[in-house]
Design an enzyme around this catalytic site. Structure first.
Site, PDB file in Angstrom:
ATOM      1  N   GLY A 107      -2.511 -35.127 -37.240  1.00  0.00           N
ATOM      2  CA  GLY A 107      -1.344 -35.930 -36.912  1.00  0.00           C
ATOM      3  C   GLY A 107      -0.206 -35.825 -37.896  1.00  0.00           C
ATOM      4  CB  SER A 134       3.254 -31.168 -38.671  1.00  0.00           C
ATOM      5  OG  SER A 134       2.192 -30.317 -38.281  1.00  0.00           O
ATOM      6  N   GLY A 135       4.268 -31.761 -35.891  1.00  0.00           N
ATOM      7  CA  GLY A 135       4.326 -31.311 -34.509  1.00  0.00           C
ATOM      8  C   GLY A 135       3.911 -32.344 -33.485  1.00  0.00           C
ATOM      9  CB  ILE A 136       1.819 -31.954 -30.440  1.00  0.00           C
ATOM     10  CG1 ILE A 136       2.693 -30.911 -29.734  1.00  0.00           C
ATOM     11  CG2 ILE A 136       1.135 -32.867 -29.418  1.00  0.00           C
ATOM     12  CD1 ILE A 136       1.909 -29.854 -28.977  1.00  0.00           C
ATOM     13  CB  SER A 191      -3.627 -23.848 -25.633  1.00  0.00           C
ATOM     14  OG  SER A 191      -2.682 -22.796 -25.541  1.00  0.00           O
ATOM     15  CE1 TYR A 206      -4.462 -21.861 -30.412  1.00  0.00           C
ATOM     16  CE2 TYR A 206      -3.788 -21.113 -28.233  1.00  0.00           C
ATOM     17  CZ  TYR A 206      -3.812 -22.084 -29.208  1.00  0.00           C
ATOM     18  OH  TYR A 206      -3.185 -23.285 -28.984  1.00  0.00           O
TER      19      TYR A 206
END
Length: 250
Positions: free
Chosen positions: A14, A16-18, A136, A149
């Site tokens: 939690g 950075s980013g989303i 993703s 990935y």
């Protein structure tokens, strides 16, 4: 609207980013937020933006460390009402360039670490709790150089659907959100990719997105909060694409 008033929320990844956008949004809607991050500097900066939040420096690849975070949340607040498993790492390499070390690194975070984080957290989650997991679009469509990935995220998506079914008797909902091209720090941390490679990748993605732009962390956070909230009370086992139409319309 305060959909998470008095709720205890744990965001794994939690800082950075989303993850950060979601943690901030949960807090804005009344939640008591706990969050993790591997980097102490970015974690402290994130916590400073979220009133009442508690941060824990922890790597989701370290299963024992995640279990310790859950134990600390339990000691502080007694339970977890919402779990957002967002920790992840990228890694682009074509088949002939994949190394065992790179494969293990990506899978230890994106698959193994997430599964055991869920196992640790559900121990203190009760009826009516919800879980959201970041998958993703890599789990939905092939992209050259993305095999490591994509394999991890596809495995994660199917494992979580199995666990969503297993959690039904406990009345815990579990859903996935699958972001498409989102301009987050993760995009700039792909091993083997320099700044010029990132620019080319972004241009390629934008050219293929039906909406002709990249998404934002805040847009994904809105999807996360919807799935975590009672607004999605009749939804479990779903995988919500937040990708500008790339998978379904591209």
């Amino acid at each position: 609207m305060m959909r998470f008033a008095d709720k205890i929320v744990l965001v794994l990844g939690g800082n950075s980013g989303i993850g950060l956008a979601s943690a901030q949004a949960f807090a804005a809607e009344g939640a008591r937020v706990h969050l993790t991050g591997r980097n102490r500097e970015t974690l402290d900066a994130a916590v400073a933006t979220i009133p009442g939040a508690t941060g824990y420096q922890s790597d989701i690849a370290d299963i024992g460390a995640t279990a310790h975070v859950v134990a600390q949340v339990e000691a502080a607040d007694g339970r977890i009402d919402v779990l957002f498993i967002n920790a992840g790492v990228g890694g682009f390499a074509p088949l002939d360039a994949i190394t065992e070390a790179d494969w293990d690194h990506v899978h230890s975070i994106n698959l193994k670490g997430c599964v055991f984080a869920l196992q640790a957290a559900v121990r203190i989650m009760g009826e009516g709790a919800s879980v959201v997991v970041t998958s993703s679009i890599g789990a939905h469509g092939p992209l050259e150089g993305n095999g490591t990935y994509s394999a991890a995220k596809a495995g994660l998506a199917m494992a979580m659907k199995v666990f969503a079914k297993e959690l039904l008797p406990r009345r815990i909902r579990l859903n996935l959100v699958s972001p498409g091209p989102i301009d987050t720090p993760l995009l700039h941390r792909n091993p083997g990719m320099g700044p010029d490679d990132v620019v080319r990748l972004k241009d390629m993605m934008i050219a293929n997105i039906p909406m002709h732009r990249m998404g934002t962390s805040d847009e994904v956070a809105k999807a996360v909060l919807f799935l975590a909230s009672e607004d999605a009370g009749f939804i479990t086992g779903a995988d919500l694409l937040v990708d500008g139409g790339l998978i379904e319309l591209g």
